[in-house]
Design a protein around this motif. Structure first.
Motif, PDB file in Angstrom:
ATOM      1  N   LYS A 168       0.860  -1.178   0.000  1.00 44.38           N
ATOM      2  CA  LYS A 168       0.000   0.000   0.000  1.00 44.38           C
ATOM      3  C   LYS A 168       0.894   1.224   0.000  1.00 44.38           C
ATOM      4  N   ASP A 169       0.591   2.167  -0.899  1.00 44.04           N
ATOM      5  CA  ASP A 169       1.385   3.390  -0.911  1.00 44.04           C
ATOM      6  C   ASP A 169       0.851   4.370   0.108  1.00 44.04           C
ATOM      7  N   ARG A 224       9.480  -5.210  -8.616  1.00 41.95           N
ATOM      8  CA  ARG A 224      10.566  -4.589  -7.866  1.00 41.95           C
ATOM      9  C   ARG A 224      10.112  -4.289  -6.447  1.00 41.95           C
ATOM     10  N   ALA A 225      11.075  -4.179  -5.562  1.00 47.11           N
ATOM     11  CA  ALA A 225      10.772  -3.901  -4.164  1.00 47.11           C
ATOM     12  C   ALA A 225      10.165  -2.510  -4.034  1.00 47.11           C
ATOM     13  N   PRO A 226       9.330  -2.297  -3.010  1.00 48.79           N
ATOM     14  CA  PRO A 226       8.730  -0.977  -2.814  1.00 48.79           C
ATOM     15  C   PRO A 226       9.798   0.044  -2.407  1.00 48.79           C
ATOM     16  N   PRO A 227       9.500   1.332  -2.525  1.00 46.90           N
ATOM     17  CA  PRO A 227      10.455   2.359  -2.114  1.00 46.90           C
ATOM     18  C   PRO A 227      10.767   2.265  -0.622  1.00 46.90           C
ATOM     19  N   ASN A 228      11.845   2.909  -0.202  1.00 39.81           N
ATOM     20  CA  ASN A 228      12.281   2.834   1.189  1.00 39.81           C
ATOM     21  C   ASN A 228      11.307   3.471   2.159  1.00 39.81           C
ATOM     22  N   ALA A 282       7.113  -1.467   6.776  1.00 42.48           N
ATOM     23  CA  ALA A 282       6.999  -2.922   6.630  1.00 42.48           C
ATOM     24  C   ALA A 282       5.558  -3.388   6.802  1.00 42.48           C
ATOM     25  N   ARG A 283       4.776  -2.691   7.606  1.00 43.88           N
ATOM     26  CA  ARG A 283       3.388  -3.111   7.838  1.00 43.88           C
ATOM     27  C   ARG A 283       2.512  -2.923   6.611  1.00 43.88           C
ATOM     28  N   SER A 339      11.271  -7.985   4.154  1.00 41.15           N
ATOM     29  CA  SER A 339      10.726  -6.769   3.563  1.00 41.15           C
ATOM     30  C   SER A 339      11.689  -5.599   3.675  1.00 41.15           C
ATOM     31  N   LYS A 340      12.328  -5.389   4.794  1.00 41.10           N
ATOM     32  CA  LYS A 340      13.235  -4.254   4.941  1.00 41.10           C
ATOM     33  C   LYS A 340      14.555  -4.494   4.215  1.00 41.10           C
TER      34      LYS A 340
END
Length: 173
Positions: free
Chosen positions: A29-30, A40-44, A48-49, A60-61
């Motif tokens: 969720k953005d 691709r992995a989500p932005p930083n 994590a939730r 995830s991190k």
């Protein structure tokens, strides 16, 4: 027709290969609450939730932000930004690029000037040769529009001499 063991084995392998590609999907969720899906992995900045699903075997991190080792980060770290908020190394590179472009432009202009000067010198040389032939008094001819040779009379010779003098004035300086 009865499926054979070989056909069933080929079908199973094909399906298994297709499932291998489907495992590298991220879902999160953005900040606006919309669900995003990507390979691709989500932005930083995504906590994590808010990560709904991830490829198997990744945390995830760790996957979202794979930091470099601390020793390597200190060696490869660019200069700290100046007080004004501008990176000094980046600003130095921009200035160097601008200087390089300016020198390339100056070199191109110098080459153009040299090319024009060489063309003028060639035109001057040809005009002087033509003027010498006109002033020599020898019989001269030229081709007309139909491709026929016609000889210059005194009036045509005078007009040609005037045109050649104009060419010499513009090219021989």
């Amino acid at each position: 027709m009865k499926p054979t063991r070989l056909t069933l084995l080929a079908l199973t392998l094909t399906l298994a290969a297709g499932l291998g590609h489907a495992q590298a999907i991220w879902k999160w969720k953005d900040k606006d609450g919309r669900i995003q899906i990507s390979d691709r992995a989500p932005p930083n900045d995504v906590p994590a939730r808010d990560i709904l699903s991830q490829p198997a075997g990744t945390s995830s991190k760790a996957a979202a932000a794979a930091p470099a080792p601390v020793a390597d980060a200190t060696k490869a770290a660019p200069a700290a930004p100046a007080a004004s908020g501008v990176d000094s190394a980046l600003e130095k590179k921009r200035k160097q690029d601008a200087a390089d472009k300016a020198s390339q432009l100056a070199a191109a202009q110098a080459a153009d000037k040299a090319r024009v000067a060489a063309a003028k010198a060639e035109n001057c040389s040809r005009a002087r040769g033509h003027m010498a032939a006109l002033e020599s008094g020898q019989r001269m001819s030229r081709m007309n529009a139909n491709g026929e040779r016609e000889f210059l009379d005194d009036q045509a010779r005078a007009a040609e001499s005037a045109r050649t003098r104009q060419m010499m004035d513009s090219n021989c300086q």
